[in-house]
Design a protein around this motif. Structure first.
Motif, PDB file in Angstrom:
ATOM      1  N   UNK A 214       0.843  -1.193   0.000  1.00 47.33           N
ATOM      2  CA  UNK A 214       0.000   0.000   0.000  1.00 47.33           C
ATOM      3  C   UNK A 214       0.879   1.245   0.000  1.00 47.33           C
ATOM      4  N   UNK A 215       0.549   2.198  -0.867  1.00 46.10           N
ATOM      5  CA  UNK A 215       1.299   3.449  -0.916  1.00 46.10           C
ATOM      6  C   UNK A 215       0.345   4.622  -1.085  1.00 46.10           C
ATOM      7  N   UNK A 216       0.754   5.762  -0.545  1.00 42.27           N
ATOM      8  CA  UNK A 216       0.052   7.031  -0.728  1.00 42.27           C
ATOM      9  C   UNK A 216       1.041   8.009  -1.342  1.00 42.27           C
ATOM     10  N   UNK A 217       0.709   8.543  -2.496  1.00 41.36           N
ATOM     11  CA  UNK A 217       1.621   9.456  -3.214  1.00 41.36           C
ATOM     12  C   UNK A 217       2.983   8.798  -3.433  1.00 41.36           C
TER      13      UNK A 217
ATOM     14  N   UNK B 115      -3.067  12.352  -2.810  1.00 42.06           N
ATOM     15  CA  UNK B 115      -3.346  12.483  -4.247  1.00 42.06           C
ATOM     16  C   UNK B 115      -3.702  11.147  -4.887  1.00 42.06           C
ATOM     17  N   UNK B 116      -3.047  10.095  -4.444  1.00 44.17           N
ATOM     18  CA  UNK B 116      -3.393   8.774  -4.959  1.00 44.17           C
ATOM     19  C   UNK B 116      -3.054   7.712  -3.930  1.00 44.17           C
ATOM     20  N   UNK B 117      -3.809   6.624  -3.963  1.00 48.36           N
ATOM     21  CA  UNK B 117      -3.599   5.474  -3.089  1.00 48.36           C
ATOM     22  C   UNK B 117      -3.523   4.245  -3.981  1.00 48.36           C
ATOM     23  N   UNK B 118      -2.462   3.468  -3.830  1.00 51.83           N
ATOM     24  CA  UNK B 118      -2.286   2.272  -4.648  1.00 51.83           C
ATOM     25  C   UNK B 118      -2.093   1.062  -3.736  1.00 51.83           C
ATOM     26  N   UNK B 119      -2.697  -0.055  -4.109  1.00 52.01           N
ATOM     27  CA  UNK B 119      -2.542  -1.297  -3.342  1.00 52.01           C
ATOM     28  C   UNK B 119      -3.052  -2.465  -4.170  1.00 52.01           C
ATOM     29  N   UNK B 120      -2.741  -3.670  -3.708  1.00 56.73           N
ATOM     30  CA  UNK B 120      -3.287  -4.884  -4.301  1.00 56.73           C
ATOM     31  C   UNK B 120      -4.390  -5.397  -3.402  1.00 56.73           C
ATOM     32  N   UNK B 121      -5.604  -5.461  -3.934  1.00 58.75           N
ATOM     33  CA  UNK B 121      -6.741  -5.988  -3.187  1.00 58.75           C
ATOM     34  C   UNK B 121      -6.762  -7.500  -3.303  1.00 58.75           C
ATOM     35  N   UNK B 122      -6.884  -8.157  -2.158  1.00 58.71           N
ATOM     36  CA  UNK B 122      -6.912  -9.612  -2.149  1.00 58.71           C
ATOM     37  C   UNK B 122      -8.192 -10.088  -1.457  1.00 58.71           C
ATOM     38  N   UNK B 123      -8.880 -11.056  -2.075  1.00 63.55           N
ATOM     39  CA  UNK B 123     -10.045 -11.712  -1.485  1.00 63.55           C
ATOM     40  C   UNK B 123      -9.828 -13.215  -1.582  1.00 63.55           C
ATOM     41  N   UNK B 124      -9.995 -13.905  -0.446  1.00 60.28           N
ATOM     42  CA  UNK B 124      -9.829 -15.354  -0.425  1.00 60.28           C
ATOM     43  C   UNK B 124     -10.818 -15.947   0.565  1.00 60.28           C
ATOM     44  N   UNK B 125     -10.913 -17.255   0.584  1.00 58.60           N
ATOM     45  CA  UNK B 125     -11.780 -17.908   1.555  1.00 58.60           C
ATOM     46  C   UNK B 125     -11.173 -17.757   2.946  1.00 58.60           C
ATOM     47  N   UNK B 126     -12.002 -17.353   3.906  1.00 57.28           N
ATOM     48  CA  UNK B 126     -11.509 -17.086   5.253  1.00 57.28           C
ATOM     49  C   UNK B 126     -10.991 -18.344   5.943  1.00 57.28           C
ATOM     50  N   UNK B 127     -11.550 -19.496   5.586  1.00 59.48           N
ATOM     51  CA  UNK B 127     -11.150 -20.743   6.229  1.00 59.48           C
ATOM     52  C   UNK B 127      -9.911 -21.368   5.594  1.00 59.48           C
ATOM     53  N   UNK B 128      -9.472 -20.811   4.485  1.00 63.29           N
ATOM     54  CA  UNK B 128      -8.307 -21.376   3.796  1.00 63.29           C
ATOM     55  C   UNK B 128      -7.499 -20.238   3.180  1.00 63.29           C
ATOM     56  N   UNK B 129      -6.673 -19.612   4.001  1.00 64.07           N
ATOM     57  CA  UNK B 129      -5.917 -18.434   3.585  1.00 64.07           C
ATOM     58  C   UNK B 129      -4.974 -18.739   2.429  1.00 64.07           C
ATOM     59  N   UNK B 130      -4.541 -19.999   2.304  1.00 64.01           N
ATOM     60  CA  UNK B 130      -3.564 -20.366   1.283  1.00 64.01           C
ATOM     61  C   UNK B 130      -4.207 -20.926   0.010  1.00 64.01           C
ATOM     62  N   UNK B 131      -5.519 -20.924  -0.057  1.00 67.14           N
ATOM     63  CA  UNK B 131      -6.200 -21.344  -1.285  1.00 67.14           C
ATOM     64  C   UNK B 131      -6.017 -20.281  -2.358  1.00 67.14           C
ATOM     65  N   UNK B 132      -6.337 -20.644  -3.591  1.00 65.51           N
ATOM     66  CA  UNK B 132      -6.236 -19.676  -4.675  1.00 65.51           C
ATOM     67  C   UNK B 132      -7.110 -18.459  -4.380  1.00 65.51           C
ATOM     68  N   UNK B 133      -6.571 -17.286  -4.672  1.00 65.42           N
ATOM     69  CA  UNK B 133      -7.317 -16.065  -4.427  1.00 65.42           C
ATOM     70  C   UNK B 133      -8.534 -15.973  -5.331  1.00 65.42           C
ATOM     71  N   UNK B 134      -9.621 -15.470  -4.770  1.00 64.76           N
ATOM     72  CA  UNK B 134     -10.807 -15.162  -5.567  1.00 64.76           C
ATOM     73  C   UNK B 134     -10.586 -13.853  -6.317  1.00 64.76           C
ATOM     74  N   UNK B 135      -9.909 -12.924  -5.646  1.00 61.30           N
ATOM     75  CA  UNK B 135      -9.546 -11.636  -6.249  1.00 61.30           C
ATOM     76  C   UNK B 135      -8.107 -11.322  -5.871  1.00 61.30           C
ATOM     77  N   UNK B 136      -7.324 -10.884  -6.830  1.00 61.24           N
ATOM     78  CA  UNK B 136      -5.980 -10.372  -6.568  1.00 61.24           C
ATOM     79  C   UNK B 136      -5.673  -9.384  -7.675  1.00 61.24           C
ATOM     80  N   UNK B 137      -5.930  -8.113  -7.413  1.00 62.01           N
ATOM     81  CA  UNK B 137      -5.794  -7.120  -8.482  1.00 62.01           C
ATOM     82  C   UNK B 137      -5.290  -5.783  -7.945  1.00 62.01           C
ATOM     83  N   UNK B 138      -4.575  -5.079  -8.792  1.00 60.46           N
ATOM     84  CA  UNK B 138      -4.044  -3.767  -8.462  1.00 60.46           C
ATOM     85  C   UNK B 138      -5.172  -2.733  -8.466  1.00 60.46           C
ATOM     86  N   UNK B 139      -5.110  -1.829  -7.503  1.00 59.74           N
ATOM     87  CA  UNK B 139      -6.117  -0.789  -7.374  1.00 59.74           C
ATOM     88  C   UNK B 139      -5.415   0.564  -7.260  1.00 59.74           C
TER      89      UNK B 139
END
Length: 318
Positions: free
Chosen positions: A251-254, A290-314
């Motif tokens: 996560x970064x700001x400016x 001015x800007x906020x950049x990060x990678x949003x990640x969504x995964x199953x709560x019961x299996x943190x190491x499973x394939x991500x449902x979402x993994x994208x730059x924002x």
């Protein structure tokens, strides 16, 4: 004040607990668009790992009392077995701490101290950040409250549909199977008056993700004197599993690296008002975002190491 005191309490509990148990979720197939709408209430269901819970129908007293100004007192038994009896005795509003759910917990054993905690709580379909952690000595009774350390009360006109995931374990036996693990629906005003919160889209919304499993929407940006800068979000879990929403460590700001807090679990079929906060802009020498950049990640709560449902730059430009 409410949020500060509740977070302090939550922090103390986290230091005492080495692990937490996740609650079983039930799918809610109601829609998540439009206005505040009445929906058909769900049937009460309770499961336990040690004995069947005894469920009673809510008895509603239509007269408000000074001790319970928001909703009439009602009684629902969440569980009643050889280990304990847990009963909801009402819903109370407080000017400082906001609305809370009142409980009576009876340890029915002769020689086993137990710990009762809330796996999750939803109110009118909104997943709440809830606090309940109670040690009850063998043969004793505890009067407790489920308190909330979020701002979702501003979206709730009245508590009509409360879903609670409860776990009961032997005291200090964090890694053992729970004595009781149950999900219970409580309708303070009766099932026929149950309502589900749904939010209307706004022109200022920025949709980060909208797929078959989840929607993540930025609803605005906020500067708070106590909590600092925050990115406000609305999350809709369309699946029947608990999903974890978080970020990578980028996560970064400016273009300056920061470490805000954003780590939210949303139960299946529920919604949540969430915040990414704790940017520490002043410490980083950042005056204007001015800007906020990060990678949003969504995964199953019961299996943190499973394939991500979402993994994208924002990239956000407030």
């Amino acid at each position: 004040m409410k949020k500060l005191l509740a977070l302090i309490l939550a922090s103390v509990m986290c230091l005492s607990v080495l692990a937490a148990c996740g609650g079983d979720d039930k799918k809610d197939t109601s829609g998540n668009e439009g206005a505040f709408a009445t929906v058909a209430p769900k049937e009460d269901t309770t499961t336990t790992q040690a004995g069947d819970a005894k469920i009673t129908t809510a008895v509603v007293d239509e007269t408000d009392t000074p001790d319970n100004p928001v909703l009439p007192a009602a009684e629902d038994v969440i569980v009643d077995n050889e280990f304990c009896r847990i009963e909801i005795t009402g819903v109370t509003e407080d000017d400082i701490f906001g609305t809370s759910i009142d409980l009576e917990i009876i340890n029915k054993t002769d020689d086993t101290d137990v710990t009762v905690s809330a796996d999750y709580v939803t109110v009118n379909g909104i997943h709440r950040n809830a606090v309940l952690y109670s040690d009850v000595v063998a043969g004793k009774t505890a009067k407790e409250q489920i308190s909330f350390y979020d701002d979702a009360d501003e979206y709730i006109d009245e508590y009509t549909d409360i879903e609670i995931g409860i776990s009961v374990t032997e005291k200090d036996e964090y890694f053992e199977d729970p004595l009781v693990k149950t999900v219970y629906n409580y309708y303070p005003l009766g099932k026929d008056k149950a309502k589900k919160y749904v939010r209307e889209a706004q022109p200022t919304d920025k949709v980060l993700v909208d797929n078959e499993d989840i929607s993540v929407i930025v609803t605005g940006f906020e500067e708070d004197e106590l909590w600092g800068y925050s990115v406000n979000m609305y999350i809709v879990n369309k699946s029947d599993r608990s999903l974890l929403c978080t970020t990578e460590d980028d996560v970064s700001v400016n273009s300056i690296m920061v470490s805000p807090w954003f780590y939210e679990t949303v139960s299946g079929g529920k919604v949540m008002f969430a915040k990414m906060e704790g940017f520490e802009l002043e410490d980083k020498g950042i005056k204007d975002v001015k800007d906020i950049e990060f990678t949003l990640r969504v995964c199953e709560a019961e299996d943190f190491f499973a394939d991500d449902i979402v993994n994208q730059k924002v990239t956000l430009k407030p």
